[in-house]
Design a protein around this motif. Structure first.
Motif, PDB file in Angstrom:
ATOM      1  N   SER A 253       0.250  -3.735  -7.568  1.00  0.00           N
ATOM      2  CA  SER A 253       0.058  -2.730  -6.528  1.00  0.00           C
ATOM      3  C   SER A 253      -0.984  -3.242  -5.549  1.00  0.00           C
ATOM      4  CB  SER A 253      -0.387  -1.403  -7.138  1.00  0.00           C
ATOM      5  OG  SER A 253      -1.761  -1.458  -7.469  1.00  0.00           O
ATOM      6  N   SER A 254      -1.111  -2.570  -4.419  1.00  0.00           N
ATOM      7  CA  SER A 254      -2.010  -3.046  -3.373  1.00  0.00           C
ATOM      8  C   SER A 254      -3.479  -3.012  -3.799  1.00  0.00           C
ATOM      9  CB  SER A 254      -1.811  -2.219  -2.100  1.00  0.00           C
ATOM     10  OG  SER A 254      -1.893  -0.836  -2.375  1.00  0.00           O
ATOM     11  N   GLY A 255      -3.817  -2.279  -4.855  1.00  0.00           N
ATOM     12  CA  GLY A 255      -5.196  -2.239  -5.327  1.00  0.00           C
ATOM     13  C   GLY A 255      -5.447  -3.060  -6.570  1.00  0.00           C
TER      14      GLY A 255
ATOM     15  N   THR B 151       1.517 -18.597 -10.343  1.00  0.00           N
ATOM     16  CA  THR B 151       2.465 -19.696 -10.472  1.00  0.00           C
ATOM     17  C   THR B 151       3.676 -19.289 -11.303  1.00  0.00           C
ATOM     18  OG1 THR B 151       1.352 -20.569 -12.451  1.00  0.00           O
ATOM     19  CG2 THR B 151       0.618 -21.422 -10.313  1.00  0.00           C
ATOM     20  N   HIS B 152       4.750 -20.071 -11.130  1.00  0.00           N
ATOM     21  CA  HIS B 152       5.964 -19.947 -11.941  1.00  0.00           C
ATOM     22  C   HIS B 152       6.655 -18.596 -11.763  1.00  0.00           C
ATOM     23  CE1 HIS B 152       3.938 -23.163 -14.657  1.00  0.00           C
ATOM     24  NE2 HIS B 152       4.584 -23.719 -13.638  1.00  0.00           N
ATOM     25  N   PHE B 153       6.685 -18.152 -10.491  1.00  0.00           N
ATOM     26  CA  PHE B 153       7.473 -16.976 -10.113  1.00  0.00           C
ATOM     27  C   PHE B 153       8.485 -17.430  -9.070  1.00  0.00           C
ATOM     28  CE2 PHE B 153       3.461 -15.106 -11.528  1.00  0.00           C
ATOM     29  CZ  PHE B 153       3.901 -14.079 -12.359  1.00  0.00           C
ATOM     30  N   ALA B 154       9.740 -17.579  -9.471  1.00  0.00           N
ATOM     31  CA  ALA B 154      10.766 -18.046  -8.541  1.00  0.00           C
ATOM     32  C   ALA B 154      11.203 -16.952  -7.583  1.00  0.00           C
ATOM     33  CB  ALA B 154      11.986 -18.576  -9.305  1.00  0.00           C
ATOM     34  N   ASN B 155      11.026 -15.696  -8.003  1.00  0.00           N
ATOM     35  CA  ASN B 155      11.425 -14.562  -7.176  1.00  0.00           C
ATOM     36  C   ASN B 155      10.182 -13.808  -6.714  1.00  0.00           C
ATOM     37  OD1 ASN B 155      14.176 -15.117  -7.886  1.00  0.00           O
ATOM     38  ND2 ASN B 155      13.843 -14.017  -9.803  1.00  0.00           N
ATOM     39  N   ILE B 156      10.072 -13.605  -5.413  1.00  0.00           N
ATOM     40  CA  ILE B 156       8.942 -12.872  -4.852  1.00  0.00           C
ATOM     41  C   ILE B 156       9.514 -11.777  -3.968  1.00  0.00           C
ATOM     42  CG2 ILE B 156       6.868 -13.015  -3.422  1.00  0.00           C
ATOM     43  CD1 ILE B 156       6.885 -16.066  -4.188  1.00  0.00           C
ATOM     44  N   THR B 157       9.149 -10.526  -4.242  1.00  0.00           N
ATOM     45  CA  THR B 157       9.690  -9.405  -3.481  1.00  0.00           C
ATOM     46  C   THR B 157       8.556  -8.540  -2.934  1.00  0.00           C
ATOM     47  OG1 THR B 157       9.886  -7.918  -5.392  1.00  0.00           O
ATOM     48  CG2 THR B 157      11.752  -9.363  -4.927  1.00  0.00           C
ATOM     49  N   VAL B 158       8.760  -8.049  -1.724  1.00  0.00           N
ATOM     50  CA  VAL B 158       7.866  -7.049  -1.126  1.00  0.00           C
ATOM     51  C   VAL B 158       8.663  -5.763  -1.031  1.00  0.00           C
ATOM     52  CG1 VAL B 158       6.452  -6.422   0.856  1.00  0.00           C
ATOM     53  CG2 VAL B 158       6.659  -8.835   0.187  1.00  0.00           C
ATOM     54  N   ASP B 159       8.191  -4.723  -1.698  1.00  0.00           N
ATOM     55  CA  ASP B 159       8.936  -3.471  -1.769  1.00  0.00           C
ATOM     56  C   ASP B 159       8.962  -2.750  -0.421  1.00  0.00           C
ATOM     57  OD1 ASP B 159       9.398  -3.942  -4.408  1.00  0.00           O
ATOM     58  OD2 ASP B 159       8.054  -2.382  -5.167  1.00  0.00           O
ATOM     59  N   SER B 160       9.972  -1.921  -0.238  1.00  0.00           N
ATOM     60  CA  SER B 160      10.055  -1.064   0.935  1.00  0.00           C
ATOM     61  C   SER B 160       8.815  -0.167   0.994  1.00  0.00           C
ATOM     62  CB  SER B 160      11.318  -0.206   0.868  1.00  0.00           C
ATOM     63  OG  SER B 160      11.370   0.695   1.941  1.00  0.00           O
ATOM     64  N   GLY B 161       8.192  -0.082   2.158  1.00  0.00           N
ATOM     65  CA  GLY B 161       7.000   0.739   2.321  1.00  0.00           C
ATOM     66  C   GLY B 161       5.701   0.031   2.002  1.00  0.00           C
ATOM     67  N   ALA B 162       5.782  -1.157   1.427  1.00  0.00           N
ATOM     68  CA  ALA B 162       4.582  -1.909   1.065  1.00  0.00           C
ATOM     69  C   ALA B 162       4.162  -2.824   2.206  1.00  0.00           C
ATOM     70  CB  ALA B 162       4.827  -2.723  -0.194  1.00  0.00           C
ATOM     71  N   THR B 163       2.858  -3.024   2.356  1.00  0.00           N
ATOM     72  CA  THR B 163       2.292  -3.909   3.370  1.00  0.00           C
ATOM     73  C   THR B 163       1.409  -4.935   2.679  1.00  0.00           C
ATOM     74  OG1 THR B 163       2.308  -2.181   5.068  1.00  0.00           O
ATOM     75  CG2 THR B 163       0.841  -4.052   5.424  1.00  0.00           C
ATOM     76  N   TRP B 164       1.761  -6.205   2.838  1.00  0.00           N
ATOM     77  CA  TRP B 164       1.027  -7.267   2.148  1.00  0.00           C
ATOM     78  C   TRP B 164       0.754  -8.438   3.076  1.00  0.00           C
ATOM     79  CZ3 TRP B 164      -0.965  -7.806  -2.793  1.00  0.00           C
ATOM     80  CH2 TRP B 164      -0.741  -6.725  -3.650  1.00  0.00           C
TER      81      TRP B 164
ATOM     82  N   SER C 156       3.174  -0.880  -3.351  1.00  0.00           N
ATOM     83  CA  SER C 156       2.110  -0.215  -2.603  1.00  0.00           C
ATOM     84  C   SER C 156       1.671   1.058  -3.291  1.00  0.00           C
ATOM     85  CB  SER C 156       2.574   0.114  -1.186  1.00  0.00           C
ATOM     86  OG  SER C 156       1.596   0.850  -0.485  1.00  0.00           O
ATOM     87  N   THR C 157       0.381   1.346  -3.156  1.00  0.00           N
ATOM     88  CA  THR C 157      -0.157   2.641  -3.569  1.00  0.00           C
ATOM     89  C   THR C 157      -0.691   3.387  -2.359  1.00  0.00           C
ATOM     90  OG1 THR C 157      -2.276   1.573  -4.082  1.00  0.00           O
ATOM     91  CG2 THR C 157      -0.734   1.905  -5.903  1.00  0.00           C
ATOM     92  N   GLY C 158      -0.216   3.027  -1.182  1.00  0.00           N
ATOM     93  CA  GLY C 158      -0.613   3.718   0.029  1.00  0.00           C
ATOM     94  C   GLY C 158      -1.521   2.927   0.938  1.00  0.00           C
ATOM     95  N   SER C 159      -2.035   1.796   0.476  1.00  0.00           N
ATOM     96  CA  SER C 159      -2.887   0.950   1.308  1.00  0.00           C
ATOM     97  C   SER C 159      -2.303  -0.454   1.358  1.00  0.00           C
ATOM     98  CB  SER C 159      -4.312   0.904   0.753  1.00  0.00           C
ATOM     99  OG  SER C 159      -4.317   0.369  -0.565  1.00  0.00           O
ATOM    100  N   ALA C 160      -2.790  -1.252   2.304  1.00  0.00           N
ATOM    101  CA  ALA C 160      -2.318  -2.630   2.434  1.00  0.00           C
ATOM    102  C   ALA C 160      -2.928  -3.503   1.343  1.00  0.00           C
ATOM    103  CB  ALA C 160      -2.678  -3.174   3.816  1.00  0.00           C
ATOM    104  N   GLY C 161      -2.175  -4.506   0.929  1.00  0.00           N
ATOM    105  CA  GLY C 161      -2.646  -5.423  -0.099  1.00  0.00           C
ATOM    106  C   GLY C 161      -2.770  -6.836   0.434  1.00  0.00           C
ATOM    107  N   THR C 162      -3.623  -7.621  -0.211  1.00  0.00           N
ATOM    108  CA  THR C 162      -3.785  -9.034   0.112  1.00  0.00           C
ATOM    109  C   THR C 162      -3.624  -9.841  -1.156  1.00  0.00           C
ATOM    110  OG1 THR C 162      -5.301  -8.593   1.955  1.00  0.00           O
ATOM    111  CG2 THR C 162      -5.340 -10.800   1.022  1.00  0.00           C
TER     112      THR C 162
END
Length: 268
Positions: A67-69, A109-122, A94-100
């Motif tokens: 999550s963003s926090g 490491t070793h994550f072949a799939n990376i997804t950003v969920d709808s509504g999330a800001t990263w 997201s939990t309502g705020s932007a994440g970094t």
């Protein structure tokens, strides 16, 4: 905890949810190393480990949801190398705020799939990942590092590539979308595709591209390609192509090109 101990250890897969007030720590914060089934880790709190915050098993499908926090102190290892039969997923929600997220490709490491969920800001900072990843952005993604795989925009996903950002591919596109509701692409860095018939940006159902003064979009075939829907391209930087290219920009169903006084669009 002990150097080889774990805050939470799984032997046969399962799931763990660490809530925003939660803390898990140990030599390994969470371990599924040697497990026979995949593990799902959802973190909104803090997971830390002196050896690794999260260590997952190889040969099984694993998932880490941040999550963003969320805070991870130590390595987060999905367990499966890119290209392996089994793959692991890093999901940014997201939990309502932007994440970094810092250090994708080194700490994570070793994550072949990376997804950003709808509504999330990263925002990805200090990221360095090469070819072979599946990156799907359904939210709002900012890249300030180096991505060497295709970024696919799904739904209303949008992408900002900062002046320090690079998105590159050797496939058919560096940035790709088939969504008619795709968000804007903002580029101040480099978006490039080196395939002989590739497009740096390929928006199959329309969309908009804003290439700022420091931005470069380059491909060996077409810099920006917008096919079945209307598109808008605003350029103050450079849209270019290699010696095998045909056009700096191509729109199949109409649209608009705004080229600034210092903008360059090159075709052949």
């Amino acid at each position: 905890g002990q150097a080889d101990g774990a805050g939470v250890r799984f032997l046969h897969g399962g799931s763990v949810v660490n809530q925003s007030s939660g803390t898990i720590d140990g030599g390994y914060g969470i371990s599924n190393n040697g497990g026979t089934a995949g593990l799902s880790v959802v973190n909104a709190g803090t997971i830390s480990g002196t050896t690794a915050a999260v260590q997952l098993a190889s040969g099984v499908a694993n998932r880490v949801v941040a999550s963003s926090g969320a805070v991870f102190v130590g390595k987060v290892d999905g367990g499966n190398t890119v290209g392996a039969l089994a793959s692991s997923t890093l999901e940014l929600t997201s939990t309502g705020s932007a994440g970094t997220l810092a250090s994708l490709g080194s700490q994570f490491t070793h994550f072949a799939n990376i997804t950003v969920d709808s509504g999330a800001t990263w925002t990805l900072t200090s990221d360095t990942i090469g070819a072979g990843y599946t990156i799907v952005d359904s939210g709002t993604l900012t890249n300030a590092g180096s991505i060497g795989s295709v970024v696919t925009l799904a739904g209303s996903g949008s992408l900002t590539n900062t002046s320090t950002g690079t998105v590159s591919s050797t496939g058919t596109a560096a940035v790709f979308s088939t969504s008619a509701s795709v968000g804007a692409i903002q580029n101040a860095g480099l978006i490039t595709d080196s395939n002989g018939f590739g497009r740096a940006i390929n928006l199959r159902a329309g969309g908009s591209v804003n290439n700022t003064a420091s931005g470069t979009i380059v491909s060996n075939y077409t810099g920006v390609y917008i096919r079945t829907g209307a598109g808008t391209v605003v350029n103050a930087g450079k849209i270019d192509l290699g010696i095998d290219g045909t056009s700096g920009m191509r729109a199949g169903r109409g649209g608009a090109l705004g080229n600034g006084s210092n903008g360059v669009v090159v075709g052949s």
